[in-house]
Design a protein around this motif. Structure first.
Motif, PDB file in Angstrom:
ATOM      1  N   UNK A 291      14.848  40.743  28.067  1.00  0.00           N
ATOM      2  CA  UNK A 291      14.017  40.778  29.258  1.00  0.00           C
ATOM      3  C   UNK A 291      14.646  40.192  30.505  1.00  0.00           C
ATOM      4  N   UNK A 292      15.809  39.516  30.356  1.00  0.00           N
ATOM      5  CA  UNK A 292      16.403  38.904  31.539  1.00  0.00           C
ATOM      6  C   UNK A 292      17.105  39.957  32.399  1.00  0.00           C
ATOM      7  N   UNK A 293      17.060  39.762  33.695  1.00  0.00           N
ATOM      8  CA  UNK A 293      17.778  40.650  34.600  1.00  0.00           C
ATOM      9  C   UNK A 293      19.086  40.004  35.043  1.00  0.00           C
ATOM     10  N   UNK A 294      20.130  40.760  35.010  1.00  0.00           N
ATOM     11  CA  UNK A 294      21.400  40.239  35.536  1.00  0.00           C
ATOM     12  C   UNK A 294      22.047  41.314  36.391  1.00  0.00           C
ATOM     13  N   UNK A 295      22.904  40.851  37.308  1.00  0.00           N
ATOM     14  CA  UNK A 295      23.669  41.812  38.103  1.00  0.00           C
ATOM     15  C   UNK A 295      25.003  42.037  37.424  1.00  0.00           C
ATOM     16  N   UNK A 296      25.397  43.267  37.320  1.00  0.00           N
ATOM     17  CA  UNK A 296      26.681  43.564  36.690  1.00  0.00           C
ATOM     18  C   UNK A 296      27.808  43.253  37.671  1.00  0.00           C
ATOM     19  N   UNK A 297      28.801  42.530  37.218  1.00  0.00           N
ATOM     20  CA  UNK A 297      29.987  42.267  38.033  1.00  0.00           C
ATOM     21  C   UNK A 297      31.115  43.140  37.539  1.00  0.00           C
ATOM     22  N   UNK A 298      31.720  43.858  38.462  1.00  0.00           N
ATOM     23  CA  UNK A 298      32.818  44.743  38.054  1.00  0.00           C
ATOM     24  C   UNK A 298      34.146  44.016  38.187  1.00  0.00           C
ATOM     25  N   UNK A 299      34.928  44.001  37.140  1.00  0.00           N
ATOM     26  CA  UNK A 299      36.228  43.346  37.258  1.00  0.00           C
ATOM     27  C   UNK A 299      37.114  44.109  38.246  1.00  0.00           C
ATOM     28  N   UNK A 300      38.061  43.371  38.866  1.00  0.00           N
ATOM     29  CA  UNK A 300      38.973  43.999  39.821  1.00  0.00           C
ATOM     30  C   UNK A 300      40.053  44.761  39.095  1.00  0.00           C
ATOM     31  N   UNK A 301      40.564  45.751  39.779  1.00  0.00           N
ATOM     32  CA  UNK A 301      41.769  46.411  39.305  1.00  0.00           C
ATOM     33  C   UNK A 301      42.910  45.400  39.357  1.00  0.00           C
ATOM     34  N   UNK A 302      43.851  45.508  38.462  1.00  0.00           N
ATOM     35  CA  UNK A 302      44.864  44.441  38.423  1.00  0.00           C
ATOM     36  C   UNK A 302      45.734  44.415  39.687  1.00  0.00           C
ATOM     37  N   UNK A 303      45.909  45.592  40.312  1.00  0.00           N
ATOM     38  CA  UNK A 303      46.739  45.600  41.530  1.00  0.00           C
ATOM     39  C   UNK A 303      46.056  44.852  42.664  1.00  0.00           C
ATOM     40  N   UNK A 304      44.760  45.072  42.731  1.00  0.00           N
ATOM     41  CA  UNK A 304      43.994  44.429  43.786  1.00  0.00           C
ATOM     42  C   UNK A 304      43.900  42.938  43.501  1.00  0.00           C
ATOM     43  N   UNK A 305      43.731  42.632  42.235  1.00  0.00           N
ATOM     44  CA  UNK A 305      43.569  41.248  41.829  1.00  0.00           C
ATOM     45  C   UNK A 305      44.800  40.421  42.164  1.00  0.00           C
ATOM     46  N   UNK A 306      45.961  41.028  42.005  1.00  0.00           N
ATOM     47  CA  UNK A 306      47.182  40.258  42.164  1.00  0.00           C
ATOM     48  C   UNK A 306      47.327  39.708  43.587  1.00  0.00           C
ATOM     49  N   UNK A 307      46.846  40.498  44.570  1.00  0.00           N
ATOM     50  CA  UNK A 307      46.897  40.045  45.969  1.00  0.00           C
ATOM     51  C   UNK A 307      46.193  38.701  46.135  1.00  0.00           C
ATOM     52  N   UNK A 308      45.148  38.500  45.330  1.00  0.00           N
ATOM     53  CA  UNK A 308      44.308  37.326  45.530  1.00  0.00           C
ATOM     54  C   UNK A 308      44.845  36.078  44.831  1.00  0.00           C
ATOM     55  N   UNK A 309      45.786  36.261  43.937  1.00  0.00           N
ATOM     56  CA  UNK A 309      46.249  35.089  43.182  1.00  0.00           C
ATOM     57  C   UNK A 309      47.688  34.722  43.505  1.00  0.00           C
ATOM     58  N   UNK A 310      48.370  35.595  44.283  1.00  0.00           N
ATOM     59  CA  UNK A 310      49.793  35.376  44.493  1.00  0.00           C
ATOM     60  C   UNK A 310      50.034  34.431  45.663  1.00  0.00           C
ATOM     61  N   UNK A 311      49.832  33.160  45.438  1.00  0.00           N
ATOM     62  CA  UNK A 311      50.231  32.177  46.441  1.00  0.00           C
ATOM     63  C   UNK A 311      50.466  30.842  45.757  1.00  0.00           C
ATOM     64  N   UNK A 312      51.146  29.962  46.475  1.00  0.00           N
ATOM     65  CA  UNK A 312      51.426  28.637  45.939  1.00  0.00           C
ATOM     66  C   UNK A 312      50.610  27.612  46.700  1.00  0.00           C
ATOM     67  N   UNK A 313      50.018  26.705  45.961  1.00  0.00           N
ATOM     68  CA  UNK A 313      49.333  25.600  46.627  1.00  0.00           C
ATOM     69  C   UNK A 313      50.310  24.434  46.751  1.00  0.00           C
ATOM     70  N   UNK A 314      50.042  23.569  47.699  1.00  0.00           N
ATOM     71  CA  UNK A 314      50.838  22.356  47.873  1.00  0.00           C
ATOM     72  C   UNK A 314      49.922  21.169  47.646  1.00  0.00           C
TER      73      UNK A 314
END
Lengths: 263, 546, 338
Positions: free
Chosen positions: B463-486
């Motif tokens: 009975x619970x309602x949830x919103x479906x989250x679609x995973x990112x395509x790996x190419x798109x995803x990589x843009x978001x993780x490719x950096x270095x923190x200091x």
């Protein structure tokens, strides 16, 4: 008239600047413009009936601030001796009757027709001698535009801008745009010094000088810039904004198209 | 080689020419080396090109103008076609400018092309610098090229200013007069420098010719030299690229120079030129005929410099009253002029050395070829935003009068507001930008780990309602993780066991830069998240609990 | 490039092996023009059309050059500028849009990768470079022969000095010219630009005169230089509005005061006079001066009041100067007070 009150505090009531601002406002209120420009009071000397009627109009529309006998009140200056030119300028450009208080009188839709304006002017002129409405021969705009240009730059451009586009004064006051002002308004403004504009009497700028200045302004008015759209003639600041927003903006649009993949 | 060229001779004119050139200048080797060099493609990489092309247009149109312009301040009586100046006394420089405008077919067009492209040149260079700044493209190994680019920007201003003053009209004359006033205010050397520059008292009879020499020879030559150095270094370093799939610090991804890049960049030159031409054909710039020849007595309302000098003019306007000290040690200290100059020059100096400051703080000695997304360097982005705001307030300060008349407010209030804004707004801009960057980074993390909100609501069996989250395509995803923190460092003692001031400053700065930071999603985090969500809908349950 | 080859410190960067794997370049997305001959042909026609349009534009510009000459009529300049410009715009845009469209639709658009090489030279190269420098040093004795080296430094330091001196004749020493203007006792105040002398009675309350010294127009040289210092603004106030210092009471005439028009900030002409507030505003940097109080600064970046020109009236009723200004006019300079 409320405006007049504010003005009185600073003891100013010059119609010249107002005349100029008028031009811009008139363009917006086309109807008013037609009335104002036909309001040339080149009629024969006003008769007593005109003066009496002018007095009536004055009592109904002006006296609450300027006093029953135009002697001035705390709210507005005396009009004794300001002359017909001053009344004609202020009323025919819509500056008078004044509306909301502000740093200076604004151009508004004209409230009186030519004959009403002429009668009020005749009334005020009858109180004491003052600058008269210029004769058509004084404002024929048939003078020397080179000399007019030189005089304009020396005497007027510092406030009104070299192209007559207007400029800022202190504390919210401004010198209005002159494009759209007719020769009569310009002449009246010169001789009466509306609001904070200085007076340019005939010893300073002779009637011929004034006609030259008018000739120059009418040249500017009737000859749009040979280079194309003038961007308000406001100078390098506007050019800079234009280059950032329109030119560079447009080019960035092209780069985005250039970098986008074709389908 | 010669046998090869002999057999190719049959190839016709093109092959013949190629052979001719190769045997004399070794063009084959050049083509082999550079013909397929890869250039990344992104709209923001073309801003520098816009500046370069504007410069070419400036050279072309400027040369045209030199054929008629006469840089002499000798007085003549104007007898050209512009009626309201007929018979007026004016300098030959001004008269020849009028003649170019009114008596040479295409003369006015070329004047307008020249002036519009000058404004565009500096604007495009400035925007290009901002792109380089906000993406961290100035980091090792490109620090020196940043300085070269900075020099180009300053030279662009110099070229513009010397050109602005040439027509010898009322506007440029008053501009020069302001410069004269500023120079006179310099301690000790002021009056002498002014006299040397103007050949005596202002305005003198030589300044236009002197500026002309600088404007058409020295400054453009320097710009040309620096452009060559700038581009040479781009070839050495190869262009940076944005982070994305397949992009690393050890490769460059894009299109080959020949044919794609040549076609695009070559075509782009014509497009930039076309835009300039279109604007020049339809919009007036600097209508010198309105201003009249220079006369020291009149001045026009709205006397302002071209936009790129605006920030200095604004600084002059914003200086508070009564700063000048008249009698210290018997000399006049014109702080009302010196302070704005220090502010303006100081701002430029900070821009010039910023890469070295950041490099020192991070201590990062690696080469960087993948650009930062601005959000991934929150403090740098915030510093940039604060700097842009500071500059913008100074710039707006140069148009207080126009702001007052156009928005129907008081000149005095506008100016006071600007004086306060100069200090308040940059701080505000810094804070807002930094917070916004951090928020965007968090959002990126969220998207990487939990997918994008799809807007699809699903009802679960219980009975619970949830919103479906679609995973990112790996190419798109990589843009978001490719950096270095200091991360910030502590002030450590040196070999003598002393904690130097230098170390303390660096530690303080590193805290300032990196105290608040969001780490990139690691491989294991991503794996854990993907494992969590699984392929089927039921796993949404756990996720919805987040 | 391999980072392990050289010791490149990472500084404060957090370096970890636990990174998300780089998936490699995205697969190429096929365009319509790649798979459909119809689309390809259409794109090809479009490109050709753009190039042809360019030719038409350039041809039109040439036509406009002859067909729309410029005359003494200002409007012809406008027309010529517009049509020439539009023709050339089309000539440029045709080539530009054509070339880019060609590249985007018909040239391959698959991205390719090329290796980068670290900027730093390899160890062998660097070793060889050092070797060359050392060799050059030992062969020339540059390090060894201190005397030669130092004297060379000296020579190099001195050789530009004459060149700097050569700029000395760019202009004379400023000397005293900054302190004096054309005004002297008895010089009549005249109208700019005509040079007509001004009677005190001409100057009515509320009017403003832009003034130059008598004789300025007759100068054969340095006219602009003198004007740049001597320009004056003349206004008349009601005498009761004037707040004059004791020592300046004699500098005005019946409410008429004359002030230098040259701003004490950076020298713009301060000429915006508001007749009711009696404020003088500089249009360049908005310094505001109060005419009723000896033109003291009431707003804006200027610091000093505008210098006042002491005036009087001669026997014929014309306004004259009592003397030159009593202080240098215009912007501040270092030696101003000396």
């Amino acid at each position: 008239m409320a405006i007049q009150k504010r003005k009185a505090k600073f003891n100013r009531r010059s119609p010249i600047a107002a005349a100029i601002v008028l031009a811009a406002g008139l363009l917006l209120s086309g109807g008013g413009y037609a009335i104002a420009s036909s309001a040339v009071a080149a009629e024969a000397a006003p008769n007593a009936a005109d003066i009496a009627e002018g007095h009536k109009l004055f009592l109904a529309n002006c006296a609450s601030c300027h006093g029953k006998n135009a002697e001035g009140t705390q709210n507005a200056p005396s009009l004794i001796g300001v002359g017909a030119a001053s009344v004609d300028f202020q009323v025919s450009t819509g500056r008078m009757p004044g509306a909301a208080s502000g740093p200076q009188l604004e151009v508004k839709p004209v409230q009186f027709n030519a004959s009403q304006t002429a009668k009020m002017a005749a009334y005020v002129a009858s109180l004491a001698p003052g600058p008269a409405i210029p004769d058509a021969s004084l404002i024929a705009a048939n003078g020397d535009s080179t000399r007019g240009g030189e005089l304009f730059r020396i005497n007027c451009a510092m406030c009104h801008n070299a192209a007559g586009a207007g400029g800022a004064l202190t504390q919210g006051k401004y010198a209005p745009n002159l494009m759209g002002a007719n020769p009569k308004e310009i002449y009246e403004a010169l001789i009466t010094g509306p609001q904070n504009m200085p007076v340019f009497n005939d010893a300073n700028l002779t009637p011929a000088d004034k006609n030259d200045v008018i000739t120059y302004l009418m040249f500017l008015e009737s000859n749009p810039s040979p280079g194309g759209n003038e961007l308000g003639n406001l100078g390098p600041v506007v050019e800079g904004l234009f280059v950032w927003l329109a030119v560079l903006g447009g080019i960035i649009g092209i780069t985005v198209w250039l970098g986008a993949k074709s389908n | 080689m010669s046998t090869a060229s002999n057999t190719q001779k049959k190839g016709g004119f093109l092959a013949g020419t190629a052979n001719y050139l190769d045997e004399r200048v070794g063009v084959a080797g050049i083509l082999k080396e550079f013909g397929r060099k890869v250039f990344p493609d992104h709209w923001s990489f073309m801003l520098g090109e816009v500046a370069l092309y504007s410069f070419l247009v400036l050279l072309l149109s400027g040369t045209f103008l030199t054929f008629w312009f006469q840089p002499s301040m000798a007085v003549v009586e104007y007898n050209g076609v512009f009626a309201p100046l007929k018979g007026a006394e004016m300098s030959i420089a001004y008269a020849s400018t009028l003649d170019i405008s009114f008596e040479v077919r295409g003369g006015l067009l070329m004047r307008q092309v020249h002036h519009w492209s000058a404004l565009l040149f500096v604007a495009a260079a400035g925007l290009h610098m901002l792109r380089v700044f906000f993406t961290g493209a100035f980091r090792k190994p490109r620090e020196i090229n940043w300085v070269v680019g900075f020099a180009l920007f300053v030279l662009g201003m110099a070229a513009g200013f010397t050109g602005y003053s040439l027509p010898d009209d009322l506007l440029s004359g008053n501009g020069l007069r302001i410069i004269d006033g500023m120079i006179k205010g310099l301690p000790v050397i002021g009056a002498y420098t002014s006299s040397l520059l103007f050949g005596g008292e202002f305005p003198g009879e030589t300044i236009v010719a002197r500026l002309y020499g600088l404007h058409i020879l020295l400054v453009p030559a320097l710009i040309l030299i620096f452009i060559v150095i700038h581009l040479f270094m781009v070839v050495i370093h190869k262009h940076t690229h944005y982070s994305g799939p397949g992009r690393t610090d050890s490769n460059v991804v894009g299109y080959p120079l020949m044919p794609v890049y040549v076609a695009k960049a070559g075509g782009f030159f014509f497009l930039v030129f076309g835009v300039i031409m279109l604007v020049a054909a339809t919009f007036t710039i600097n209508p010198v005929w309105n201003y009249g020849g220079y006369d020291p007595s009149p001045v026009s309302a709205g006397t302002q410099p071209d936009w790129y000098i605006g920030f200095l003019d604004g600084a002059l306007r914003l200086a508070p009253s009564h700063l000048e000290v008249v009698d210290a040690f018997g000399f006049t200290w014109a702080f009302n002029i010196l302070l704005p100059m220090i502010v303006g020059v100081g701002l430029l100096a900070v821009v010039a050395v910023y890469p070295f400051i950041e490099g020192w703080v991070t201590g990062d000695k690696r080469e960087h070829h993948v650009l930062d997304r601005p959000r991934n360097a929150p403090v740098r982005t915030a510093i940039g935003a604060a700097g842009v705001t500071f500059y913008a307030v100074l710039w707006a300060g140069a148009s207080t009068d126009l702001i007052a008349t156009n928005f129907k407010t008081s000149l005095n209030q506008v100016l006071t507001t600007m004086q306060i804004s100069l200090f308040v707004l940059p701080v505000l801009a810094f804070w807002i930008t930094k917070r916004a960057c951090l928020a965007l980074q968090r959002k990126d993390r969220e998207i990487v780990l939990h997918g994008r909100e799809s807007g699809r609501i699903v009802r679960l069996p219980h009975g619970e309602y949830v919103e479906v989250h679609e995973p990112l395509e790996e190419f798109e995803l990589y843009k978001l993780v490719d950096f270095k923190a200091y991360q910030p460092t502590l002030a450590r003692p040196n070999a003598q066991g002393k904690i130097t001031i230098r170390a303390r400053i660096r530690a303080g700065l590193s805290r300032f830069f990196f105290e608040d930071r969001i780490m990139p999603v690691t491989g294991s985090e991503l794996e854990a998240a993907q494992h969590d969500h699984g392929p089927a809908i039921e796993s949404q349950e756990t996720k919805a609990l987040h | 490039m391999s980072d392990s080859e050289h010791d490149y410190g990472t500084g404060l960067a957090v370096v970890t092996d636990d990174v998300v794997k780089n998936p490699g370049i995205e697969p190429h997305r096929v365009r319509m023009t790649d798979k459909s001959v119809k689309h390809e042909n259409r794109a090809s026609r479009q490109v050709t059309a753009m190039f042809l349009a360019s030719i038409a534009g350039s041809a039109f510009a040439i036509y406009a050059y002859f067909a729309f000459p410029i005359t003494a009529e200002l409007l012809t300049v406008r027309v010529s500028t517009l049509l020439l410009g539009l023709g050339m715009t089309l000539g440029l845009f045709g080539i530009g849009f054509g070339a880019v469209h060609w590249a985007k639709t018909l040239m391959p658009d698959a991205e390719v990768a090329e290796d980068r090489h670290i900027t730093r030279g390899s160890e062998e190269v660097r070793a060889r470079a050092i070797e060359i420098i050392k060799l050059a040093d030992s062969e020339s004795g540059f390090s060894r022969r201190k005397l030669i080296r130092r004297s060379l430094y000296g020579a190099l330091a001195f050789f530009p000095l004459p060149a700097i001196m050569l700029f000395g004749d760019l202009g004379p020493n400023p000397a005293d010219t900054l302190r004096h203007t054309m005004w002297k006792a008895g010089t009549r105040l005249t109208k700019d630009p005509t040079g007509t002398p001004i009677k005190a009675s001409d100057v009515t309350v509320g009017s403003v005169f832009h003034v130059i010294p008598e004789g300025l127009s007759d100068l054969s040289e340095h006219k602009l230089e003198e004007k740049a210092k001597a320009a004056v603004l003349l206004v008349r106030l009601n005498p009761e509005d004037l707040k004059e210092a004791e020592d300046r009471k004699s500098w005005s005439y019946d409410g008429i005061v004359a002030y230098s028009k040259i701003c004490t900030h950076v020298g713009c002409p301060v000429a915006l006079y508001e007749q009711h507030t009696h404020h003088l505003l500089c249009p360049c940097h908005q310094s505001t001066f109060d005419v009723t109080e000896a033109c003291k600064v009431i707003f804006g970046p200027a610091s000093r009041p505008l210098p006042q020109l002491p005036i009087a009236v001669d026997s014929e009723g014309y306004l004259i100067a009592q003397s030159d200004f009593t202080e240098p006019v215009g912007p501040s300079f270092w030696e101003r007070k000396i």
